[in-house]
Every structure is written in structure tokens, then in C-alpha cells.
Design a protein around this motif. Structure first.
Motif, PDB file in Angstrom:
ATOM      1  N   ARG A 178     -35.787  77.767 -41.228  1.00  0.00           N
ATOM      2  CA  ARG A 178     -34.475  78.828 -41.580  1.00  0.00           C
ATOM      3  C   ARG A 178     -35.459  79.877 -40.742  1.00  0.00           C
ATOM      4  O   ARG A 178     -36.292  79.889 -40.655  1.00  0.00           O
ATOM      5  CB  ARG A 178     -34.315  79.523 -43.273  1.00  0.00           C
ATOM      6  N   VAL A 179     -34.352  80.145 -39.853  1.00  0.00           N
ATOM      7  CA  VAL A 179     -34.626  81.415 -38.394  1.00  0.00           C
ATOM      8  C   VAL A 179     -33.849  82.482 -38.988  1.00  0.00           C
ATOM      9  O   VAL A 179     -32.253  82.379 -39.134  1.00  0.00           O
ATOM     10  CB  VAL A 179     -34.760  80.659 -37.281  1.00  0.00           C
ATOM     11  N   ARG A 180     -33.995  83.377 -39.508  1.00  0.00           N
ATOM     12  CA  ARG A 180     -33.261  84.184 -39.428  1.00  0.00           C
ATOM     13  C   ARG A 180     -33.400  85.405 -38.467  1.00  0.00           C
ATOM     14  O   ARG A 180     -35.210  86.137 -38.340  1.00  0.00           O
ATOM     15  CB  ARG A 180     -33.259  84.844 -41.225  1.00  0.00           C
ATOM     16  N   THR A 216     -35.537  90.083 -33.047  1.00  0.00           N
ATOM     17  CA  THR A 216     -36.827  89.103 -34.282  1.00  0.00           C
ATOM     18  C   THR A 216     -36.312  88.416 -34.996  1.00  0.00           C
ATOM     19  O   THR A 216     -35.165  88.403 -35.213  1.00  0.00           O
ATOM     20  CB  THR A 216     -37.800  90.579 -34.658  1.00  0.00           C
ATOM     21  N   ARG A 217     -37.183  87.177 -35.383  1.00  0.00           N
ATOM     22  CA  ARG A 217     -36.801  86.443 -35.701  1.00  0.00           C
ATOM     23  C   ARG A 217     -38.243  86.393 -37.342  1.00  0.00           C
ATOM     24  O   ARG A 217     -38.879  86.702 -36.859  1.00  0.00           O
ATOM     25  CB  ARG A 217     -36.954  85.393 -34.813  1.00  0.00           C
ATOM     26  N   THR A 218     -37.476  86.027 -38.465  1.00  0.00           N
ATOM     27  CA  THR A 218     -38.501  85.074 -39.378  1.00  0.00           C
ATOM     28  C   THR A 218     -38.307  84.066 -39.661  1.00  0.00           C
ATOM     29  O   THR A 218     -36.919  83.453 -39.683  1.00  0.00           O
ATOM     30  CB  THR A 218     -37.886  86.093 -40.804  1.00  0.00           C
ATOM     31  N   ILE A 219     -39.023  83.439 -39.214  1.00  0.00           N
ATOM     32  CA  ILE A 219     -38.931  82.049 -40.284  1.00  0.00           C
ATOM     33  C   ILE A 219     -39.422  81.512 -41.712  1.00  0.00           C
ATOM     34  O   ILE A 219     -40.568  82.099 -41.999  1.00  0.00           O
ATOM     35  CB  ILE A 219     -39.682  80.664 -39.023  1.00  0.00           C
ATOM     36  N   ASP A 220     -39.317  80.587 -42.355  1.00  0.00           N
ATOM     37  CA  ASP A 220     -39.575  80.242 -43.410  1.00  0.00           C
ATOM     38  C   ASP A 220     -38.949  79.199 -43.539  1.00  0.00           C
ATOM     39  O   ASP A 220     -38.309  78.472 -43.330  1.00  0.00           O
ATOM     40  CB  ASP A 220     -39.041  81.260 -44.359  1.00  0.00           C
ATOM     41  N   ALA A 221     -39.390  78.425 -45.018  1.00  0.00           N
ATOM     42  CA  ALA A 221     -38.354  77.041 -45.961  1.00  0.00           C
ATOM     43  C   ALA A 221     -37.479  77.136 -46.874  1.00  0.00           C
ATOM     44  O   ALA A 221     -38.071  78.443 -47.623  1.00  0.00           O
ATOM     45  CB  ALA A 221     -39.452  76.067 -45.503  1.00  0.00           C
ATOM     46  N   ARG A 262     -30.245  77.724 -40.145  1.00  0.00           N
ATOM     47  CA  ARG A 262     -30.937  76.404 -40.626  1.00  0.00           C
ATOM     48  C   ARG A 262     -31.515  75.016 -40.470  1.00  0.00           C
ATOM     49  O   ARG A 262     -29.985  74.717 -40.298  1.00  0.00           O
ATOM     50  CB  ARG A 262     -30.369  76.825 -42.072  1.00  0.00           C
ATOM     51  N   TYR A 263     -32.022  74.693 -39.706  1.00  0.00           N
ATOM     52  CA  TYR A 263     -32.608  73.751 -39.398  1.00  0.00           C
ATOM     53  C   TYR A 263     -33.015  72.698 -40.206  1.00  0.00           C
ATOM     54  O   TYR A 263     -34.407  72.095 -40.871  1.00  0.00           O
ATOM     55  CB  TYR A 263     -33.332  73.687 -37.775  1.00  0.00           C
ATOM     56  N   LEU A 264     -32.644  71.507 -39.674  1.00  0.00           N
ATOM     57  CA  LEU A 264     -33.496  70.024 -39.613  1.00  0.00           C
ATOM     58  C   LEU A 264     -34.935  70.171 -39.486  1.00  0.00           C
ATOM     59  O   LEU A 264     -34.552  69.982 -38.021  1.00  0.00           O
ATOM     60  CB  LEU A 264     -32.490  68.656 -39.789  1.00  0.00           C
ATOM     61  N   PRO A 265     -36.198  69.537 -40.474  1.00  0.00           N
ATOM     62  CA  PRO A 265     -37.462  70.177 -39.703  1.00  0.00           C
ATOM     63  C   PRO A 265     -37.619  69.187 -38.663  1.00  0.00           C
ATOM     64  O   PRO A 265     -38.563  69.605 -37.261  1.00  0.00           O
ATOM     65  CB  PRO A 265     -38.239  70.233 -41.672  1.00  0.00           C
ATOM     66  N   TRP A 266     -36.817  68.060 -38.742  1.00  0.00           N
ATOM     67  CA  TRP A 266     -37.263  66.550 -38.124  1.00  0.00           C
ATOM     68  C   TRP A 266     -36.166  67.309 -36.989  1.00  0.00           C
ATOM     69  O   TRP A 266     -36.058  65.930 -36.146  1.00  0.00           O
ATOM     70  CB  TRP A 266     -37.218  65.321 -38.120  1.00  0.00           C
ATOM     71  N   LYS A 267     -35.447  68.106 -36.367  1.00  0.00           N
ATOM     72  CA  LYS A 267     -34.394  68.471 -35.496  1.00  0.00           C
ATOM     73  C   LYS A 267     -35.326  69.590 -34.569  1.00  0.00           C
ATOM     74  O   LYS A 267     -35.516  69.401 -33.393  1.00  0.00           O
ATOM     75  CB  LYS A 267     -33.553  68.505 -35.803  1.00  0.00           C
TER      76      LYS A 267
END
Length: 255
Positions: free
Chosen positions: A206-208, A180-185, A225-230
Motif C-alpha cells: 500500500r502506498v498512501r 509525500t508517500r507512506t508505504i506499508d502492507a 494497493r499493489y500486488l507485490p509481485w507487480k
């Protein structure tokens, strides 16, 4: 043409188009070459061309066409929300060379919030990893991985700079069945900002993730935690097969 050569040609065409989009040869809104043009360029039938275009549509990079030429929708590499857990596998599938720089690996006692995510007792031993992940040699994401000791013991015996922890766990027989994944910033803190080479406070995707065995036992809790442009995430659903995506407001989480 054999099936194997068709698959190789399809992957080759997809890699060419993906790279051309990433490098700006085709910008957002630009039409792509027609199937006929690509068939001539790669000296192949339209079958592999259509397979390649289908791959890029599934990745969210190009439009469906529907009788017209497909156009570029985005140049950011996408990952299906239901895709593989492995960052390394996702990168290779997207024609990107993955990499990693481990900051630390530690056996420690689980604090209450982490213990709850892994469904173990407070202070039970866990193995935690903090790594910088690279895409074609450039910083892209920081990951915080946490495993109960029964799973993490395989990580302690593995060179985490050598490649995919996920693959190492699979090779050692760990049952990773679903997640399961939870995505936020979130804003980058000092530690993450230094590794990602961005200012403190830069928005990160952020993907938990919680990964489970077939029986539903948690085997991993991670915070990526990804750089959003990546990277971006796509989700495909149909009326007949709806996806259990939900939007929640929840202030309780593990940092």
C-alpha cells in the motif's frame, strides 16, 4: 549517429533487456551480455548500451558491474520513491502498457479523516475515484483517489477509463508540485481481492500519497494497493544529498 537516434537506440536496448528479464530469458543472478556483445547485436556504439544499462541499474533490475558483468537482481518492475506521480507514465517508462477499469467516480462529502488529509472542513465536497489499474492487461493495483472539488471538477469532466488522471490535471493547469508517500502492507479485503483476482487476505503493497501545490496546499490524497509481485519501490540517496526517508509506527490512517 544523431542524438535523437542515440536516444531511440538506448531506449530500444533498455526495452529489450527489461523484457528479457521479465520473461525469464535472464533470471535473477544471471549475467547480462557484455557491452561489446550488445553493441554488436544492436549495431551501435557503446554509448547507447551504457545508457540502457544505467537505466536498468536505476530501476533496481541489475547490478552496477564495477568492472565485472552486470547481473540480474530482480525481475519486478520498480518505481523510484521520488519518481513521477503518474502510474501511466511509470508504466510506459518501464516498457509496460498501462490500463484502467473505473469502478466508480463520485462527488461526496468528506468524512473527518479524509478532510484532515486534504486540509478542508468536514463535509466539504470532494471527488473520489476507485479504479483497477492494469499492467499489460493484467490486474496490478487498485487505487482510491480523492480531490477537493476545486481540483476534482476536472476529474468529473474526464473519462477516467481513457488514461492518466494526473496528466489530465496537469493539462488543466493544476499545480502538482511535490508529494509525500507512506508505504506499508495490508491484506486484501473482499472488494480489492475480487478486482485483483487473488484470495482475501493476500498481502498488498500500500502506498498512501498526499500531493501538494508549490505553496503546500494539498490537492490529492490517494491510497494505492499493489500486488507485490507487480511492483517494488527503490530509493537512491548519497551522503551529500540524504533523502528524508523515515520509518514510523502509526495506527491512524484513512482506509
Amino acid at each position: 549517429m544523431t542524438n535523437s537516434s542515440s536516444v531511440q537506440q538506448h531506449e530500444h536496448i533498455a526495452h529489450y533487456l527489461r523484457s528479457a528479464i521479465k520473461e525469464g530469458t535472464f533470471s535473477t543472478g544471471d549475467p547480462l551480455p557484455t557491452e561489446a556483445e550488445l553493441s554488436r547485436r544492436f549495431e551501435t556504439s557503446r554509448g547507447p548500451v551504457r545508457q540502457a544499462m544505467s537505466t536498468l541499474r536505476a530501476e533496481g533490475l541489475i547490478s552496477s558491474g564495477r568492472g565485472r558483468r552486470s547481473v540480474v537482481l530482480d525481475k519486478v518492475s520498480t518505481q523510484s520513491f521520488d519518481d513521477v506521480i503518474s502510474f501511466s507514465q511509470w508504466c510506459r517508462k518501464s516498457g509496460i502498457q498501462p490500463g484502467q477499469k473505473t469502478q466508480w467516480v463520485a462527488r461526496r462529502k468528506a468524512e473527518a479523516a479524509l478532510a484532515a488529509q486534504l486540509e478542508i472542513s468536514d463535509c466539504d465536497p470532494v471527488v473520489s475515484v476507485y479504479r483497477l489499474r492494469l499492467m499489460d492487461g493484467a490486474p496490478a493495483m487498485v487505487e482510491r483517489l480523492n480531490y477537493p472539488l476545486s481540483v476534482g471538477r476536472h476529474v468529473l469532466a474526464f473519462d477516467t477509463d481513457a488514461g492518466s488522471i494526473y496528466q489530465e490535471l496537469i493539462d488543466n493547469g493544476v499545480d502538482i508540485n511535490h508529494a509525500t508517500r507512506t508505504i506499508d502492507a495490508v491484506g486484501a479485503d473482499q472488494e480489492d481481492a475480487d478486482l485483483l483476482e487473488v484470495p482475501v487476505g493476500t498481502p498488498l503493497l500500500r502506498v498512501r500519497r498526499r500531493a501538494f501545490t508549490l505553496e503546500g496546499t494539498p490537492v490529492e490524497y490517494s491510497d494505492d494497493r499493489y500486488l507485490p509481485w507487480k511492483a517494488s519501490f527503490t530509493m537512491n540517496s548519497t551522503r551529500e544529498h540524504p533523502n528524508a526517508l523515515s520509518m514510523v509506527s502509526d495506527a491512524s490512517y484513512v482506509n
